[in-house]
Design a protein around this motif. Structure first.
Motif, short mmCIF file in Angstrom:
data_model
loop_
_atom_site.label_atom_id
_atom_site.label_comp_id
_atom_site.label_asym_id
_atom_site.label_seq_id
_atom_site.Cartn_x
_atom_site.Cartn_y
_atom_site.Cartn_z
N PRO A 132 46.26 -58.92 25.25
CA PRO A 132 46.81 -58.10 26.34
C PRO A 132 48.32 -57.89 26.26
N ALA A 133 49.06 -58.86 25.77
CA ALA A 133 50.51 -58.70 25.65
C ALA A 133 50.86 -57.61 24.62
N VAL A 134 50.07 -57.55 23.56
CA VAL A 134 50.28 -56.52 22.54
C VAL A 134 49.96 -55.15 23.12
N LEU A 135 48.85 -55.06 23.82
CA LEU A 135 48.48 -53.78 24.44
C LEU A 135 49.52 -53.33 25.46
N ALA A 136 49.99 -54.25 26.28
CA ALA A 136 51.00 -53.91 27.28
C ALA A 136 52.26 -53.38 26.61
N ASP A 137 52.66 -54.01 25.51
CA ASP A 137 53.85 -53.56 24.78
C ASP A 137 53.63 -52.18 24.17
N LEU A 138 52.47 -51.95 23.59
CA LEU A 138 52.18 -50.64 23.00
C LEU A 138 52.16 -49.54 24.06
N VAL A 139 51.55 -49.81 25.20
CA VAL A 139 51.51 -48.82 26.28
C VAL A 139 52.92 -48.53 26.76
N GLN A 140 53.73 -49.57 26.92
CA GLN A 140 55.11 -49.38 27.39
C GLN A 140 55.91 -48.56 26.37
N GLN A 141 55.74 -48.86 25.09
CA GLN A 141 56.45 -48.09 24.05
C GLN A 141 56.01 -46.63 24.06
N TYR A 142 54.71 -46.40 24.18
CA TYR A 142 54.20 -45.03 24.21
C TYR A 142 54.79 -44.28 25.40
N GLU A 143 54.73 -44.90 26.58
CA GLU A 143 55.22 -44.24 27.79
C GLU A 143 56.72 -43.93 27.68
N THR A 144 57.48 -44.83 27.10
CA THR A 144 58.91 -44.60 26.92
C THR A 144 59.16 -43.44 25.97
N LEU A 145 58.50 -43.46 24.81
CA LEU A 145 58.68 -42.38 23.84
C LEU A 145 58.21 -41.04 24.40
N TYR A 146 57.11 -41.06 25.13
CA TYR A 146 56.58 -39.83 25.72
C TYR A 146 57.57 -39.29 26.76
N ALA A 147 58.11 -40.17 27.58
CA ALA A 147 59.08 -39.75 28.61
C ALA A 147 60.34 -39.17 27.98
N LEU A 148 60.69 -39.66 26.82
CA LEU A 148 61.87 -39.15 26.11
C LEU A 148 61.56 -37.92 25.26
N HIS A 149 60.32 -37.44 25.35
CA HIS A 149 59.88 -36.25 24.60
C HIS A 149 60.05 -36.44 23.10
N ALA A 150 59.65 -37.60 22.61
CA ALA A 150 59.79 -37.91 21.19
C ALA A 150 59.04 -36.92 20.31
N GLU A 151 57.96 -36.32 20.85
CA GLU A 151 57.21 -35.37 20.03
C GLU A 151 58.04 -34.14 19.69
N ASN A 152 59.10 -33.90 20.45
CA ASN A 152 59.99 -32.77 20.17
C ASN A 152 61.30 -33.23 19.53
N GLY A 153 61.40 -34.50 19.24
CA GLY A 153 62.62 -35.05 18.67
C GLY A 153 62.65 -34.94 17.16
N GLY A 154 63.52 -35.73 16.58
CA GLY A 154 63.66 -35.74 15.14
C GLY A 154 62.45 -36.37 14.47
N PRO A 155 62.43 -36.32 13.14
CA PRO A 155 61.29 -36.85 12.40
C PRO A 155 61.05 -38.34 12.62
N GLU A 156 62.11 -39.11 12.81
CA GLU A 156 61.94 -40.55 13.02
C GLU A 156 61.27 -40.82 14.37
N ALA A 157 61.68 -40.10 15.40
CA ALA A 157 61.08 -40.27 16.73
C ALA A 157 59.62 -39.82 16.72
N GLN A 158 59.34 -38.72 16.07
CA GLN A 158 57.97 -38.23 15.98
C GLN A 158 57.09 -39.22 15.23
N GLN A 159 57.62 -39.77 14.15
CA GLN A 159 56.84 -40.73 13.36
C GLN A 159 56.56 -42.00 14.16
N ARG A 160 57.55 -42.46 14.92
CA ARG A 160 57.36 -43.66 15.75
C ARG A 160 56.28 -43.40 16.80
N LEU A 161 56.31 -42.24 17.44
CA LEU A 161 55.29 -41.90 18.43
C LEU A 161 53.92 -41.83 17.76
#
Length: 77
Positions: free
Chosen positions: A6-35
């Motif tokens: 559960p701690a791993v899942l919570a961290d992954l969800v938090q990372q996804y939500e942060t990247l999504y909120a920062l619009h990483a899909e529209n960012g540079g290649p590094e941000a897109q790759q991380r998302l």
């Protein structure tokens, strides 16, 4: 099926939500790759094929999730 901690899942969800909120899909290649990496890992860890299903499955596995949680229902249901 192996279950992610559960701690791993919570961290992954938090990372996804942060990247999504920062619009990483529209960012540079590094941000897109991380998302993309987070999406892939969430799907793998939950045994799902898309991010929406992965987020629902992950949230249901987190501490405090309720069996009667209706997050899988459509908003107007």
């Amino acid at each position: 099926m192996l279950m992610a901690h559960p701690a791993v899942l919570a961290d992954l969800v938090q990372q996804y939500e942060t990247l999504y909120a920062l619009h990483a899909e529209n960012g540079g290649p590094e941000a897109q790759q991380r998302l993309d990496d987070i999406v892939y890992t969430l799907c793998t860890a939950t045994g799902t094929r898309d991010i929406d299903a992965a987020l629902i499955a992950a949230r249901h596995q987190l501490p405090g999730a309720r069996a009667e949680d209706d997050s899988v229902l459509a908003p107007d249901a």
